[in-house]
Write an enzyme that holds these catalytic residues in place. Structure first.
Site, PDB file in Angstrom:
ATOM      1  CG  ASP A 137      -2.158  -0.821   1.054  1.00 29.52           C
ATOM      2  OD1 ASP A 137      -2.600  -0.982  -0.089  1.00 29.52           O
ATOM      3  OD2 ASP A 137      -2.684  -1.321   2.059  1.00 29.52           O
ATOM      4  NE  ARG A 187      -4.590  -1.773  -4.536  1.00 25.61           N
ATOM      5  CZ  ARG A 187      -4.228  -2.121  -3.294  1.00 25.61           C
ATOM      6  NH1 ARG A 187      -3.907  -1.194  -2.403  1.00 25.61           N
ATOM      7  NH2 ARG A 187      -4.143  -3.386  -2.957  1.00 25.61           N
TER       8      ARG A 187
END
Length: 311
Positions: A137, A187
């Protein structure tokens, strides 16, 4: 909505409000609407239900900004545990994990970067043994260079490790170009942190334009784009761009948060798209919940009335 977002985020750091929230019966439904539970068992159960419904998942053990080495180690252990549980359940073909480096030691004094890298290696090794992957992340802009450096090191031994880039940062188009290579999983999200104008676009339209520019780079590249958005317009644009660049379905994917637009998640999956649901779990759910409330105006009045009646 922008006027409400910051006060709600400030509340997320209030111990008093947290005590109220955790004792309100009415909030339990709100909590489970965004976070399926606190244990690996609840995370695996939620994953199985989503996978049985034709979706993929990525699990996030909640927690960030730890300044305690033991807490970082406990987070690593939690990931190893859930990866084993996913493997035993036969779900790893459709389930991976997402990891915040600040939760596994990045912010620790003196050797935080090195500690986070070694802890991430442990999780990546457990993921590979389980037959799945890890995505790192992205957090606030002060950690971007460190996170990408960890990613580069991890990809030497674990090239399947996924990256996250945030379109509201001025730098992200260049980062997309650097990461749009064969085998790279990226992402793309808009970004969720309160960033200064010097490093990030402030206007929603500018963020949207940046998101589309970044989409073009990733979808035209040789990597595997992961399109993280709940914006119907961005979903439509991404689908159109995928067609323009000759991308077959399953050579990219859409990602959405657990509990947000579940009908759209199912619709996209039914149309042949790969859709991955970001499933957070763990005891540190409060800050995550408050961020989601800040983004969902239809929940705010209901939530506020509950707090007032309790206090």
């Amino acid at each position: 909505m922008s006027l409400l977002r910051q006060p709600i985020l400030l509340l997320s750091r209030s111990a008093q409000v947290k005590r109220l929230v955790t004792t309100l019966p009415v909030t339990s439904g709100i909590v489970t609407g965004y976070v399926p539970g606190e244990t690996s068992d609840t995370a695996v159960t939620a994953s199985r239900a989503l996978i049985d419904g034709g979706l993929d998942v990525t699990l996030d053990f909640l927690g960030e900004d730890t300044l305690d080495a033991q807490q970082a180690e406990a987070t690593v252990a939690a990931y190893v545990e859930v990866l084993k549980a996913l493997s035993v359940a036969g779900l790893t073909r459709h389930a991976e994990v997402s990891v915040k480096l600040s939760a596994i030691g990045q912010a620790l004094p003196d050797h935080g970067h090195k500690i986070a890298l070694e802890n991430a290696r442990t999780i990546c090794r457990a993921a590979r043994n389980a037959g799945t992957t890890v995505t790192l992340d992205m957090e606030d802009h002060t950690t971007t260079d460190s996170t990408l450096a960890v990613l580069r090191d991890l990809r030497k031994d674990f090239p399947e490790t996924g990256a996250v880039l945030q379109a509201y940062l001025h730098r992200t188009e260049d980062d997309c170009r650097s990461l749009a290579y064969e085998g790279s999983r990226v992402r793309l999200c808009k970004g969720a942190y309160h960033e200064p104008e010097s490093v990030a676009f402030q206007d929603k339209l500018d963020v949207d334009k940046s998101y589309v520019r970044c989409l073009k780079i990733l979808l035209a590249g040789d990597g595997y784009p992961m399109v993280a958005t709940h914006d119907p317009r961005m979903v439509e644009i991404a689908s159109s761009l995928a067609s323009r660049y000759g991308r077959a379905q399953q050579t990219y994917e859409f990602q959405m948060l657990y509990g947000i637009r579940p009908g759209e998640q199912r619709r996209l999956a039914a149309s042949g798209e790969k859709v991955r649901v970001y499933v957070p779990y763990g005891g540190e759910w409060y800050g995550y919940l408050m961020r989601r409330l800040a983004e969902r105006p239809q929940n705010l009045s209901f939530f506020a009335k509950s707090l007032i009646s309790k206090s």
